[in-house]
Enzyme design. Sequence first.
Site, mmCIF file in Angstrom:
data_model
loop_
_atom_site.group_PDB
_atom_site.id
_atom_site.type_symbol
_atom_site.label_atom_id
_atom_site.label_comp_id
_atom_site.label_asym_id
_atom_site.label_seq_id
_atom_site.Cartn_x
_atom_site.Cartn_y
_atom_site.Cartn_z
ATOM 1 N N GLY A 1 50.840 28.293 -13.641
ATOM 2 C CA GLY A 1 52.180 28.116 -13.087
ATOM 3 C C GLY A 1 52.980 26.935 -13.604
ATOM 4 N N GLU B 1 51.648 19.864 -11.887
ATOM 5 C CA GLU B 1 51.400 21.081 -11.103
ATOM 6 C C GLU B 1 52.734 21.750 -10.772
ATOM 7 O OE1 GLU B 1 49.841 23.533 -10.307
ATOM 8 O OE2 GLU B 1 48.376 23.086 -8.742
ATOM 9 N N ASP B 2 52.705 23.064 -10.554
ATOM 10 C CA ASP B 2 53.945 23.768 -10.191
ATOM 11 C C ASP B 2 54.303 23.544 -8.728
ATOM 12 O OD1 ASP B 2 51.807 25.276 -9.245
ATOM 13 O OD2 ASP B 2 52.549 27.195 -9.992
ATOM 14 N N ASP C 1 51.036 23.312 -1.931
ATOM 15 C CA ASP C 1 51.239 24.097 -0.711
ATOM 16 C C ASP C 1 50.338 23.505 0.380
ATOM 17 O OD1 ASP C 1 51.746 26.146 1.064
ATOM 18 O OD2 ASP C 1 50.602 27.650 0.001
ATOM 19 N N LYS D 1 55.637 21.913 -0.668
ATOM 20 C CA LYS D 1 55.848 22.527 0.655
ATOM 21 C C LYS D 1 55.198 21.604 1.678
ATOM 22 C CE LYS D 1 55.299 27.301 -0.934
ATOM 23 N NZ LYS D 1 54.496 28.530 -0.736
ATOM 24 N N PHE E 1 57.825 31.627 0.189
ATOM 25 C CA PHE E 1 57.153 32.027 -1.043
ATOM 26 C C PHE E 1 58.167 32.100 -2.171
ATOM 27 C CE2 PHE E 1 55.273 34.818 -4.199
ATOM 28 C CZ PHE E 1 54.064 34.160 -4.374
ATOM 29 N N ILE E 2 57.841 31.411 -3.278
ATOM 30 C CA ILE E 2 58.765 31.142 -4.379
ATOM 31 C C ILE E 2 58.256 31.784 -5.669
ATOM 32 C CG2 ILE E 2 59.562 29.180 -5.823
ATOM 33 C CD1 ILE E 2 60.633 29.114 -2.954
ATOM 34 N N ASP F 1 54.497 32.696 -10.088
ATOM 35 C CA ASP F 1 54.344 34.147 -10.165
ATOM 36 C C ASP F 1 54.130 34.822 -8.826
ATOM 37 O OD1 ASP F 1 51.695 33.069 -9.717
ATOM 38 O OD2 ASP F 1 50.936 35.040 -10.265
ATOM 39 N N ARG G 1 57.019 34.990 -13.991
ATOM 40 C CA ARG G 1 56.910 33.603 -14.473
ATOM 41 C C ARG G 1 58.025 33.267 -15.462
ATOM 42 N NH1 ARG G 1 51.935 31.658 -12.805
ATOM 43 N NH2 ARG G 1 50.173 33.065 -12.875
HETATM 44 P P1 IMP Z 1 47.470 24.900 -2.541
HETATM 45 O O1 IMP Z 1 46.055 24.703 -2.978
HETATM 46 O O2 IMP Z 1 47.536 25.661 -1.241
HETATM 47 O O3 IMP Z 1 48.268 23.612 -2.463
HETATM 48 O O4 IMP Z 1 48.170 25.878 -3.571
HETATM 49 C C1 IMP Z 1 48.499 25.533 -4.836
HETATM 50 C C2 IMP Z 1 48.597 26.770 -5.723
HETATM 51 O O5 IMP Z 1 48.959 27.948 -4.991
HETATM 52 C C3 IMP Z 1 49.726 26.584 -6.707
HETATM 53 O O6 IMP Z 1 49.266 25.991 -7.892
HETATM 54 C C4 IMP Z 1 50.215 27.992 -6.957
HETATM 55 O O7 IMP Z 1 49.474 28.590 -7.983
HETATM 56 C C5 IMP Z 1 49.928 28.726 -5.669
HETATM 57 N N1 IMP Z 1 51.156 28.827 -4.822
HETATM 58 C C6 IMP Z 1 51.391 28.166 -3.665
HETATM 59 N N2 IMP Z 1 52.592 28.489 -3.155
HETATM 60 C C7 IMP Z 1 53.141 29.375 -4.031
HETATM 61 C C8 IMP Z 1 54.422 30.055 -4.073
HETATM 62 O O8 IMP Z 1 55.305 29.921 -3.203
HETATM 63 N N3 IMP Z 1 54.627 30.863 -5.138
HETATM 64 C C9 IMP Z 1 53.710 31.041 -6.137
HETATM 65 N N4 IMP Z 1 52.508 30.429 -6.140
HETATM 66 C C10 IMP Z 1 52.229 29.600 -5.098
#
Ligand code: IMP
Length: 183
Positions: A49, A104-105, A108, A136, A157-158, A164, A170
């Site tokens: 991402g 990082e993208d 969350d 987020k 959700f983005i 993606d 993407r």
């Molecule tokens: P975390 O471990 O919950 O912080 O999630 C991080 C990963 O979840 C990111 O690197 C993304 O690949 C994916 N992710 C989280 N939210 C989104 C979203 O809104 N759209 C797309 N991918 C997401």
Amino acid sequence: MDKSITVNGLRFSPYLDREQIAAEVKRVASEIRRDLEGRRPLFICVLTGAFMFAADLIREVGITDSSVAFVRYSSYEGTQTTGEVKQLMGLKEDIEGRDVVIIEDIVDTGLTACKMMEDLGARKPASLRFATLLHKKESSRTGFVPDYVAFTIPSDFIIGYGLDLDGSARNLPDIYVHEDYDN
Ligand code: IMP
């Protein structure tokens, strides 16, 4: 005019356009340059991402004596986190003594970020910083706070600009939000 798009049967509306993204990338790049000028940073792009954000950010930071490496983790299926973070591709580079910036993208729950900080922190970098395009904040399950954030957003959700939905979207130059996201 309705500028909504449909991806894999889900409706998304425009959220952040390319000009807004470029302006915030520029701001984050100047913060990183201020912190790491005169050093030899190693940028670690988190696949898949962050590839677009990393390409723009690293060019904008403009430190020639820097290098780039890639890691890959996974935690998402469709529009939901699985809560379990798997490392799919590790790092071959020696990062001991390096000033590392993870790119990082999106942060969350923060679970992926915490796992990466732990994995890479154990390899004795001189410093370890974390840059994310999107944060987020309200979804955090970890209290993780990134060093650099382009945009703080609600728990929607983005897609687009590298992010993606099951591998699609993407390529979009702008960022879109899922219209009826139920967290
Ligand atoms: P975390 O471990 O919950 O912080 O999630 C991080 C990963 O979840 C990111 O690197 C993304 O690949 C994916 N992710 C989280 N939210 C989104 C979203 O809104 N759209 C797309 N991918 C997401």
